[in-house]
Design a protein around this motif. Structure first.
Motif, PDB file in Angstrom:
ATOM      1  N   ARG A 205       1.199   3.510   5.565  1.00 15.77           N
ATOM      2  CA  ARG A 205       1.974   2.617   6.432  1.00 15.77           C
ATOM      3  C   ARG A 205       2.103   1.234   5.791  1.00 15.77           C
ATOM      4  N   VAL A 206       0.999   0.730   5.254  1.00 16.88           N
ATOM      5  CA  VAL A 206       1.014  -0.570   4.587  1.00 16.88           C
ATOM      6  C   VAL A 206       1.864  -0.506   3.320  1.00 16.88           C
ATOM      7  N   ALA A 207       1.769   0.588   2.582  1.00 20.14           N
ATOM      8  CA  ALA A 207       2.553   0.722   1.352  1.00 20.14           C
ATOM      9  C   ALA A 207       4.056   0.702   1.646  1.00 20.14           C
ATOM     10  N   ARG A 208       4.497   1.358   2.717  1.00 18.76           N
ATOM     11  CA  ARG A 208       5.917   1.315   3.089  1.00 18.76           C
ATOM     12  C   ARG A 208       6.323  -0.110   3.459  1.00 18.76           C
ATOM     13  N   PHE A 209       5.438  -0.791   4.172  1.00 18.20           N
ATOM     14  CA  PHE A 209       5.704  -2.173   4.569  1.00 18.20           C
ATOM     15  C   PHE A 209       5.835  -3.060   3.334  1.00 18.20           C
ATOM     16  N   GLU A 210       4.953  -2.872   2.358  1.00 25.35           N
ATOM     17  CA  GLU A 210       5.047  -3.651   1.117  1.00 25.35           C
ATOM     18  C   GLU A 210       6.374  -3.390   0.403  1.00 25.35           C
ATOM     19  N   ALA A 211       6.792  -2.132   0.373  1.00 22.88           N
ATOM     20  CA  ALA A 211       8.056  -1.798  -0.280  1.00 22.88           C
ATOM     21  C   ALA A 211       9.226  -2.484   0.414  1.00 22.88           C
ATOM     22  N   ALA A 212       9.212  -2.485   1.744  1.00 20.07           N
ATOM     23  CA  ALA A 212      10.271  -3.162   2.492  1.00 20.07           C
ATOM     24  C   ALA A 212      10.253  -4.659   2.216  1.00 20.07           C
ATOM     25  N   ARG A 214       9.220  -6.176  -0.474  1.00 16.97           N
ATOM     26  CA  ARG A 214       9.744  -6.447  -1.817  1.00 16.97           C
ATOM     27  C   ARG A 214      11.269  -6.466  -1.814  1.00 16.97           C
ATOM     28  N   LEU A 215      11.888  -5.511  -1.114  1.00 17.82           N
ATOM     29  CA  LEU A 215      13.353  -5.489  -1.057  1.00 17.82           C
ATOM     30  C   LEU A 215      13.891  -6.717  -0.326  1.00 17.82           C
ATOM     31  N   LEU A 216      13.224  -7.111   0.743  1.00 19.92           N
ATOM     32  CA  LEU A 216      13.710  -8.231   1.548  1.00 19.92           C
ATOM     33  C   LEU A 216      13.537  -9.577   0.856  1.00 19.92           C
ATOM     34  N   THR A 217      12.599  -9.660  -0.087  1.00 14.01           N
ATOM     35  CA  THR A 217      12.367 -10.933  -0.785  1.00 14.01           C
ATOM     36  C   THR A 217      12.938 -10.922  -2.198  1.00 14.01           C
ATOM     37  N   GLY A 218      13.519  -9.803  -2.593  1.00 14.94           N
ATOM     38  CA  GLY A 218      14.079  -9.708  -3.935  1.00 14.94           C
ATOM     39  C   GLY A 218      15.521 -10.160  -3.982  1.00 14.94           C
ATOM     40  N   PRO A 219      16.101 -10.132  -5.190  1.00 11.30           N
ATOM     41  CA  PRO A 219      17.505 -10.544  -5.335  1.00 11.30           C
ATOM     42  C   PRO A 219      18.438  -9.541  -4.669  1.00 11.30           C
ATOM     43  N   PRO A 223      21.117  -4.608   3.226  1.00  9.01           N
ATOM     44  CA  PRO A 223      21.102  -4.551   4.692  1.00  9.01           C
ATOM     45  C   PRO A 223      19.851  -3.830   5.184  1.00  9.01           C
ATOM     46  N   LEU A 224      19.440  -4.145   6.404  1.00 16.11           N
ATOM     47  CA  LEU A 224      18.205  -3.565   6.940  1.00 16.11           C
ATOM     48  C   LEU A 224      18.283  -2.043   7.024  1.00 16.11           C
ATOM     49  N   ALA A 225      19.430  -1.510   7.334  1.00 15.74           N
ATOM     50  CA  ALA A 225      19.552  -0.054   7.409  1.00 15.74           C
ATOM     51  C   ALA A 225      19.275   0.570   6.045  1.00 15.74           C
ATOM     52  N   GLU A 226      19.724  -0.068   4.983  1.00 19.08           N
ATOM     53  CA  GLU A 226      19.468   0.441   3.635  1.00 19.08           C
ATOM     54  C   GLU A 226      17.990   0.286   3.281  1.00 19.08           C
ATOM     55  N   VAL A 227      17.392  -0.842   3.658  1.00  9.45           N
ATOM     56  CA  VAL A 227      15.957  -1.037   3.423  1.00  9.45           C
ATOM     57  C   VAL A 227      15.163   0.074   4.099  1.00  9.45           C
ATOM     58  N   ALA A 228      15.519   0.364   5.346  1.00  9.63           N
ATOM     59  CA  ALA A 228      14.818   1.408   6.090  1.00  9.63           C
ATOM     60  C   ALA A 228      14.928   2.752   5.376  1.00  9.63           C
ATOM     61  N   ALA A 229      16.117   3.102   4.935  1.00 14.71           N
ATOM     62  CA  ALA A 229      16.324   4.393   4.283  1.00 14.71           C
ATOM     63  C   ALA A 229      15.570   4.473   2.964  1.00 14.71           C
ATOM     64  N   ARG A 230      15.600   3.398   2.183  1.00 12.30           N
ATOM     65  CA  ARG A 230      14.969   3.407   0.868  1.00 12.30           C
ATOM     66  C   ARG A 230      13.450   3.392   0.951  1.00 12.30           C
ATOM     67  N   HIS A 263       4.970 -17.418  -1.920  1.00  9.52           N
ATOM     68  CA  HIS A 263       4.915 -17.610  -3.373  1.00  9.52           C
ATOM     69  C   HIS A 263       5.234 -16.317  -4.099  1.00  9.52           C
ATOM     70  N   ASP A 264       5.319 -16.400  -5.417  1.00 14.60           N
ATOM     71  CA  ASP A 264       5.791 -15.276  -6.227  1.00 14.60           C
ATOM     72  C   ASP A 264       4.988 -14.010  -5.988  1.00 14.60           C
ATOM     73  N   GLY A 265       3.679 -14.138  -5.887  1.00 19.08           N
ATOM     74  CA  GLY A 265       2.836 -12.961  -5.712  1.00 19.08           C
ATOM     75  C   GLY A 265       3.120 -12.239  -4.419  1.00 19.08           C
ATOM     76  N   GLU A 266       3.412 -12.992  -3.372  1.00 17.88           N
ATOM     77  CA  GLU A 266       3.727 -12.364  -2.103  1.00 17.88           C
ATOM     78  C   GLU A 266       5.068 -11.648  -2.176  1.00 17.88           C
ATOM     79  N   ALA A 267       6.002 -12.207  -2.934  1.00 18.20           N
ATOM     80  CA  ALA A 267       7.314 -11.589  -3.030  1.00 18.20           C
ATOM     81  C   ALA A 267       7.273 -10.290  -3.816  1.00 18.20           C
ATOM     82  N   ASP A 268       6.469 -10.257  -4.906  1.00 14.42           N
ATOM     83  CA  ASP A 268       6.499  -9.042  -5.729  1.00 14.42           C
ATOM     84  C   ASP A 268       5.400  -8.054  -5.362  1.00 14.42           C
ATOM     85  N   GLY A 269       4.580  -8.392  -4.377  1.00 18.94           N
ATOM     86  CA  GLY A 269       3.580  -7.443  -3.895  1.00 18.94           C
ATOM     87  C   GLY A 269       2.266  -7.481  -4.645  1.00 18.94           C
TER      88      GLY A 269
END
Length: 275
Positions: A205-212, A214-219, A223-230, A263-269
């Motif tokens: 559960r935490v790993a999925r949250f981290e992945a989301a 990363r997408l939300l803080t990346g370049p 869209p949220l629907a795409e984040v959810a699917a990925r 900060h950078d570490g939080e953005a890249d996980g």
């Protein structure tokens, strides 16, 4: 958020995943949310006691440790902060702090509760340091002094299960992980929890949250629907419910109030939020 990255000495690298120095202004929202991640967190805050409400009982101290958790740590951010943050692997709990990771799960504790007077001396030593290089050197030295000659190893089955959970960003089935390491699901859950503080299901559960995150803080934030699917969520509402449960606020609120202070570490996980 102004940060300074640091590479710890080689003997600490199995236990310290990332190390940062930070100087941050007060957050206009008045609170910083320490989000769940795969790392325990050691924070030494030098500007004043760090006040953290949850997970677990509230704590106010210059040095705190946060175990793995599935709820946000709410940190008083009404004043500027200046300190160091080390992201610890679960094995660091026993090797550096002298307690099992399971004992710290879902808690933020005063480092003095674990190290006694040594924690107070560490804060004094870091406060007196001339700059970032000296601060890092002193904290590294304090951790190296605590490193046992032969740390108690994490069972290889747990290490492999942990690797699979995070390599798949939480999208693997616990039954498949248990079969892969040759244990029953129940036995894996108990041994995994003792070694990390979370069950495999919670870790996924935490790993999925981290992945989301990363997408939300990346370049090019999708869209949220795409984040959810990925990231393996059933749909966007499922992502929204999980984010609210794990972060304590909606995705929109977090992006508006917290993203400028991440900060950078939080953005890249590679590092969690403070505490």
């Amino acid at each position: 958020m102004p940060t300074t990255r640091h590479v710890v000495p080689a003997p600490l690298r199995p236990f310290v995943a990332a190390a940062y120095g930070y100087r941050v202004p007060a957050n206009p929202a008045g609170v910083h949310r320490g989000l769940p991640s795969r790392h325990l967190t050691l924070v030494v805050e030098l500007a004043g006691p760090l006040r953290v409400d949850g997970p677990g009982p509230a704590v106010a101290a210059h040095a705190v440790v946060g175990g793995l958790h599935t709820r946000p740590a709410l940190i008083d951010a009404t004043r500027p902060q200046d300190g160091l943050q080390y992201a610890l692997t679960p094995s660091a709990a026993g090797a550096l702090l002298g307690v099992p990771a399971a004992e710290l799960a879902g808690r933020t504790v005063d480092l003095a509760d674990l190290l006694g007077r040594d924690a107070d001396r560490l804060v004094e030593d870091l406060t007196a340091a001339a700059g970032w290089p000296q601060r890092f050197a002193r904290l590294d030295a304090a951790l190296l002094d605590r490193l046992p000659a032969r740390p108690v190893p994490v069972p290889p089955e747990v290490r492999e299960a942990w690797r699979l959970v995070h390599r798949s960003a939480g999208r693997c089935r616990v039954e498949d992980v248990a079969a892969h390491v040759g244990w029953s699901r129940r036995h894996l859950a108990e041994r995994f929890r003792l070694a990390t503080g979370l069950t495999p299901k919670q870790a996924a559960r935490v790993a999925r949250f981290e992945a989301a995150r990363r997408l939300l803080t990346g370049p090019g934030r999708p869209p949220l629907a795409e984040v959810a699917a990925r990231c393996g969520y059933a749909d966007q509402p499922h992502l929204a419910r999980e984010w609210k449960a794990l972060a304590g606020c909606s995705v929109g609120t977090w992006l508006r109030e917290e993203l400028p202070f991440v900060h950078d570490g939080e953005a890249d996980g590679t590092a969690p939020s403070r505490a």
